[in-house]
Design an enzyme around this catalytic site. Structure first.
Site, PDB file in Angstrom:
ATOM      1  CD  GLU A 342      -3.360   0.443   1.840  1.00 26.48           C
ATOM      2  OE1 GLU A 342      -3.359  -0.615   2.477  1.00 26.48           O
ATOM      3  OE2 GLU A 342      -4.305   1.245   1.870  1.00 26.48           O
ATOM      4  CD  GLU A 623      -4.147  -0.582   9.178  1.00 33.00           C
ATOM      5  OE1 GLU A 623      -3.428  -1.597   9.096  1.00 33.00           O
ATOM      6  OE2 GLU A 623      -4.732  -0.094   8.200  1.00 33.00           O
TER       7      GLU A 623
HETATM    8  C1  BGC Z   1      -5.069   2.651   4.962  1.00 31.80           C
HETATM    9  C2  BGC Z   1      -5.539   3.702   5.901  1.00 31.80           C
HETATM   10  C3  BGC Z   1      -6.427   4.608   5.132  1.00 31.80           C
HETATM   11  C4  BGC Z   1      -7.609   3.772   4.813  1.00 31.80           C
HETATM   12  C5  BGC Z   1      -8.702   4.510   4.142  1.00 31.80           C
HETATM   13  C6  BGC Z   1      -6.247   1.824   4.644  1.00 31.80           C
HETATM   14  O1  BGC Z   1      -5.962   0.751   3.870  1.00 31.80           O
HETATM   15  O2  BGC Z   1      -4.005   1.924   5.471  1.00 31.80           O
HETATM   16  O3  BGC Z   1      -4.668   4.163   6.755  1.00 31.80           O
HETATM   17  O4  BGC Z   1      -6.728   5.821   5.679  1.00 31.80           O
HETATM   18  O5  BGC Z   1      -7.265   2.615   4.111  1.00 31.80           O
HETATM   19  O6  BGC Z   1      -9.802   3.862   4.233  1.00 31.80           O
END
Ligand code: BGC
Length: 742
Positions: A342, A623
């Site tokens: 990502e 996260e």
């Molecule tokens: C990211 C987040 C982001 C989010 C948005 C995720 O996959 O890691 O940090 O803000 O998607 O929905």
């Protein structure tokens, strides 16, 4: 551009190997070469260079500059940066060799589930200028794909073969594709910041696992003695599970190095990739002697300007975690995470984390560059959910829509930069974009309602919402978004109003002020019950954002704060907020009569809570609150979305500076400021902040029944110092200590 950049860019032509990247990362990096003769050394020499891909330039075998991943990541559909280096020290009289290796980088490499997002062919544009002469890229250059780096990609890693190999060179082609507009480098540079030495090692499933003691973004630099052709593999992970490397949370990112040795001593230093990791497992298909292993930390170059420490070691570790979150995710762009497939410039967490970041590092250059890119994608005021954008996560890639909190970064981030650094000219530059975004929210709200309802932004089906809130599913996070959206809309409208006031745009100030008043009226009517609870929504983030964004009049404020306090108590002081509520939870409590609850939440070691992460050995914040569960096991929800290096919850750093130290800017840039500490059960705290005027120091201590507060106010500044009793001391520049009975 400077004059040499100009001369050179006029003469230079985009050149290419013409090789097409057909599958994800099928092309090895290519090296362009030019040899030239100098009778003597010139008085000065500059290399001006950029590439479609990422490049590294070498002059006579020595690296030009100390930067990585140049030309950096910008919205290549529109523009690309050009760098300029002083190369005089690398030149010699006689034969010189200029080489530039170009790898896929962001241009062709993997981004999310895509590749070749900006094109399928790499290209180089460069020129060496000295004493009025230019050696530009043109048909006379040659290129090879036979260099030691056989494969390179941000997600998947690098393959380096150090065995001697005859290189086949062939003539370059002129690049005929469309190229982005050139702009002189205006961001920060990614550089190697430090080298971590392992704090321990152990035997893993395939080889030796080295522990760097810290989760970070970077690469392993390895020296080994090996037999010719030995294949060494380096795999990475943020955590160990049952003593083994666990990196399922990298998803499809292979994040591995494959290193092929020549006979004897080898040094491997990958420079076209990076990973997010704490552990690296090194194995060989034949015996190897590891001579040294280092973890090279990559981050964008920024000045460290703030510090915070207090009497509770757990909070000091939390502060260290969030600073490492920042370092590992401010790598060229503000990424969500440095490890999985990502690593995008997600707007949501950047929106809320920017204030904490401003306290710790001077992020102005870094963030202004990101804003330039964000705004380059703006259509009818709306911005994409990540910048630079590939359109991947937006409902309609070509035309972004306003998104609660994520989109609000277009307003919040420039305003935070202004408050922190006081750069009025930058605010002026950003203002039209801030205003346009707030108006895009207005249009979105108006589309769905008449009368007072036109001020409620509560109909968007697509919102990320109360993202990553503990114990809830995506569905609940998203659904909560429509309730939070009006609050974020209200906040953005207020910030645009403040910006208009600062810049003297009185008509805008009036219009946005009226709009804010209407949103407030509509919200109160639609949402608030007489006991201060919310009609359609009873969750923590709702109370938190309503309180923090100041939408509630005094009486309602007290009632809603009571509701929040009850929710917090019912939940055993756990953090039941997702991305949009967490940054302001402690403020909402502490500023509305419940400071002791704020500290109970902050100091709670159970999950979900910040100290739960610290207790379970976090060196960067996660996260998901339960990425590691209370029993020490890995997240029961699976590895799909569990980063151990996400800064969304690092926003708690803002509370450290603005409440525990009590440092609030009054006049942007801290020309005048407030110091009003909220001490809770802590025995002492201290911190510093370098401002444009000098360094502000704040230190307080409880001792012998007394509270003592020392503050340094820089030259030309003034401050109001407020003691816990409420006694105020207005002061000008100088060093002060005040004391009172506890
Ligand atoms: C990211 C987040 C982001 C989010 C948005 C995720 O996959 O890691 O940090 O803000 O998607 O929905």
């Amino acid at each position: 551009m400077t004059s040499s950049e100009n001369i050179c860019m006029r003469a230079a032509k985009w050149i290419s190997s013409g090789r097409v990247n057909e599958k994800a990362c099928s092309l090895p990096p290519e090296t362009y070469q030019k040899t030239f003769h100098l009778d003597g050394l010139p008085a000065q020499a500059k290399l001006t260079v950029t590439a479609l891909g990422i490049y590294e330039a070498y002059l006579n075998g020595k690296k030009v500059g100390e930067d990585f991943f140049t030309p950096g990541y910008t919205n290549y559909k529109s523009h690309i940066q050009v760098q300029e280096y002083d190369v005089l020290p690398l030149l010699k009289a006689g034969e010189n060799v200029l080489e530039v290796t170009v790898a896929n980088g962001w241009y062709l490499g993997r981004i999310g589930n895509q590749f070749n997002v900006y094109g399928n062919c790499r290209a180089l544009l460069a020129g060496l200028t000295f004493d009025g002469a230019v050696i530009p890229t043109d048909e006379s250059w040659r290129v090879t794909l036979d260099g030691p780096v056989r494969f390179a990609d941000f997600y998947d890693g690098e393959t380096i073969d150090l065995r001697k190999k005859e290189r086949q060179y062939f003539p370059v082609q002129l690049y005929a594709g469309k190229t982005p507009k050139l702009i002189p480098h205006f961001g920060t540079f990614v550089r190697a910041q430090e080298a971590l030495v392992p704090v321990g090692s152990r035997q893993g499933a395939r080889g030796t696992i080295y522990d760097f003691g810290q989760n970070f973004a970077g690469v392993v630099r390895l020296k080994v003695r090996a037999k010719e052709g030995t294949c060494i593999t380096v795999r990475h992970a943020e955590i160990l599970m049952d003593g083994k490397l666990f990196n399922e949370n990298y998803r499809t990112a292979k994040a591995a190095l494959t290193l092929i040795a020549r006979e004897g001593e080898n040094e491997f230093f990958p420079t076209f990739t990076y990973m997010g990791f704490r552990y690296a497992e090194i194995s060989g298909d034949k015996p190897i002697e590891v001579l040294s292993v280092e973890g090279v930390v990559y981050s964008s170059e920024m000045r460290h300007i703030g510090s915070f420490a207090c009497s509770d070691e757990r909070l000091n570790r939390l502060q260290s975690c969030l600073v490492w979150n920042l370092k590992s995710n401010f790598v060229e762009i503000p990424t969500d995470c440095p490890q999985r497939d990502e690593r995008l410039g997600w707007t949501g967490e950047t929106c809320t984390f920017s204030r904490t970041a401003c306290f710790n590092y001077d992020i102005s250059t870094f963030m202004n560059k990101w804003l330039f890119d964000l705004y380059s994608h703006q259509v009818d005021g709306a911005v994409p959910s990540a910048a630079p954008s590939t359109g991947m996560y937006d409902p309609s890639p070509q035309k972004p829509i306003p998104l609660m909190m994520w989109g609000d970064s277009a307003v919040v981030v420039p305003w935070m930069l202004y408050l922190a650094y006081g750069d009025r000219a930058k605010l002026k530059e950003h203002y039209p974009h801030m205003k346009a975004y707030a108006l895009s929210e207005k249009r979105e709200a108006e589309r769905h309602g008449k009368g007072l309802k036109q001020y409620l932004w509560d109909k968007n089906k697509y919102q990320f919402g109360d993202w990553a809130c503990f114990g809830k599913t995506w569905y609940t996070w998203n659904r909560r978004g429509k309730h939070l959206a009006t609050l974020w809309y209200y906040n953005s409208v207020n910030l645009v109003k403040e910006a208009a006031r600062t810049l003297g745009y009185s008509e805008d100030e009036k219009a946005f002020s009226e709009l804010a008043a209407n949103i407030q009226r509509a919200f109160l009517k639609a949402y608030l019950r007489s006991d201060g609870s919310f009609r359609h929504a009873h969750f923590m983030s709702m109370y938190v954002d309503a309180l923090y964004f100041g939408i509630l009049p005094e009486r309602e404020r007290a009632l809603a704060a009571k509701q929040l306090a009850e929710l917090v108590e019912e939940n055993d002081y756990k953090v039941m907020t997702g991305f949009p509520g967490t940054p302001y939870l402690l403020f909402a409590l502490a500023d509305n009569g419940y400071p002791e609850l704020a500290f109970k939440v902050l100091l709670n070691e159970r999950c979900p809570g910040w100290l739960h992460m610290v207790k379970h050995g976090a060196t960067t914040l996660w996260e998901r609150w339960d990425a590691i569960e209370e029993d020490g096991s890995f997240f029961h929800g699976g590895a799909g979305m569990v980063s151990f290096n996400h800064y969304a919850y690092g926003t708690v750093g803002d509370f450290f500076y603005r409440r525990i130290l009590g440092l609030e800017t009054i006049e942007a840039g801290y020309r005048t400021f407030l110091v009003r500490p909220v001490c809770g059960p802590l025995a002492e705290a201290k911190g510093e902040l370098q401002t444009a005027y000098g360094t502000i120091c704040v230190a307080w201590k409880k001792e012998g029944g007394k509270f003592r507060l020392s503050v340094t106010v820089p030259a030309s500044c003034a401050a109001t110092i407020v003691m816990p009793s409420g006694t105020e001391h207005p002061v000008s520049s100088g060093d002060y200590t005040f004391e009172e009975e506890l």
